[in-house]
Design a protein around this motif. Structure first.
Motif, short mmCIF file in Angstrom:
data_model
loop_
_atom_site.label_atom_id
_atom_site.label_comp_id
_atom_site.label_asym_id
_atom_site.label_seq_id
_atom_site.Cartn_x
_atom_site.Cartn_y
_atom_site.Cartn_z
N ALA A 46 22.82 4.92 -47.12
CA ALA A 46 23.60 6.14 -46.94
C ALA A 46 24.79 6.15 -47.91
N TRP A 47 25.03 7.31 -48.51
CA TRP A 47 26.05 7.41 -49.56
C TRP A 47 27.44 7.03 -49.07
N ILE A 48 27.75 7.33 -47.84
CA ILE A 48 29.07 7.02 -47.30
C ILE A 48 29.37 5.52 -47.41
N ASN A 49 28.34 4.70 -47.23
CA ASN A 49 28.54 3.25 -47.33
C ASN A 49 28.70 2.80 -48.78
N ALA A 53 31.90 0.69 -50.74
CA ALA A 53 31.71 -0.43 -51.66
C ALA A 53 32.38 -0.15 -53.00
N ILE A 54 32.21 1.06 -53.51
CA ILE A 54 32.84 1.42 -54.78
C ILE A 54 34.36 1.42 -54.64
N GLU A 78 30.83 -9.75 -51.46
CA GLU A 78 31.78 -9.42 -50.41
C GLU A 78 32.29 -7.98 -50.56
N TRP A 79 32.57 -7.59 -51.80
CA TRP A 79 33.02 -6.22 -52.04
C TRP A 79 31.93 -5.20 -51.75
N LEU A 80 30.69 -5.61 -51.99
CA LEU A 80 29.56 -4.69 -51.79
C LEU A 80 29.12 -4.62 -50.34
N HIS A 81 29.69 -5.48 -49.51
CA HIS A 81 29.25 -5.62 -48.13
C HIS A 81 28.95 -4.31 -47.39
N PRO A 82 29.82 -3.31 -47.44
CA PRO A 82 29.57 -2.09 -46.67
C PRO A 82 28.31 -1.34 -47.09
N SER A 83 27.82 -1.57 -48.28
CA SER A 83 26.66 -0.81 -48.74
C SER A 83 25.34 -1.45 -48.36
N GLY A 84 25.41 -2.56 -47.63
CA GLY A 84 24.18 -3.21 -47.20
C GLY A 84 23.46 -3.93 -48.34
#
Length: 224
Positions: A46-49, A53-54, A78-84
């Motif tokens: 999902a784009w929101i995630n 990350a960005i 770790e920075w990318l974590h929210p995007s799965g």
DNA sequence: ACCCAGGGTCATA
DNA sequence: TATGACCATGGG
């Protein structure tokens, strides 16, 4: 060869989507590089995630190929974590950045032909057909039609395709049914996604999202 | 609790 | 060539 789509209907669907949703002004992103990063991160996500990350990359001044390659992979993940899929996406982003840098970055790649660029992108591990076309269309403004799951569902529902055709087959068919115009391909794909997102907010689902029920907005773009 | 999101790779048959 | 497993967070 390859089957032909009815140009008139393909254009009509575009006009109705545009009239209903208005210009989408894609891709969301400040720079070509940010667009490319987003294209990788939004894979099955999902784009929101992806935005989170960005935002992490930005907050750490890491939204550049140099920085992405300089930090530890674990840090990047770790920075990318929210995007799965953060471990595999960290690897894919590094693969892409290595290639991007080795070729001399955006200005050098801008001189490549679309076919050359596409072939080279697909050779990067982690870049498949849809991600490559996102990059070609939205970062390099090349006239390619992006095929995603929404696109298949839309045109299958309209009765124009079966839905399980190969990626390349569908891409060529859509491109042939329209004028070769990056601006139109840009808007068309964005509108298809906008329509799917719109309907996704209206549960129970419509066929454009999950094939379950007719959706309230179906009349907005029409079934024929 | 279940479904799915702006996919792609790899192993297996 | 064609499935299936796997990757993994977050919102509805």
């Amino acid at each position: 060869m390859g089957s032909t789509l009815p140009s008139r209907r393909v254009r009509s669907i575009f006009q109705r989507l545009l009239a209903h949703y208005g210009p989408q002004n894609w891709w969301p992103g400040e720079t070509p590089f940010e667009i490319m990063v987003g294209a990788v991160l939004t894979q099955n996500t999902a784009w929101i995630n992806v935005e989170r990350a960005i935002a992490n990359l930005n907050a750490n001044a890491a939204l550049s190929p140099e920085r992405i390659l300089a930090v530890e992979p674990a840090q990047l993940a770790e920075w990318l974590h929210p995007s799965g899929y953060f471990n595999i996406k960290a690897k894919r982003l590094r693969n892409f950045c290595r290639w991007y840098q080795a070729q001399g970055g955006y200005s050098a790649l801008s001189l490549w032909s679309t076919d050359q660029l596409r072939h080279a992108l697909l050779a990067v591990n982690g870049i498949g057909p849809e991600t490559a076309d996102d990059i070609l269309l939205y970062a390099f403004e090349r006239p390619v039609f992006v095929i995603d799951a929404y696109t298949r569902r839309l045109f299958a529902r309209m009765g124009l395709i079966q839905g399980d055709e190969g990626y390349e087959h569908l891409r060529r068919a859509l491109e042939r049914s329209l004028d070769c115009d990056a601006a139109v391909f840009n808007e068309y794909h964005a509108l298809i996604v906008a329509h799917a997102k719109n309907i996704c907010r209206v549960r129970p689902y419509c066929k454009l999202c999950t094939f379950r029920k007719a959706c309230p907005s179906a009349a907005a773009i029409g079934n024929d």
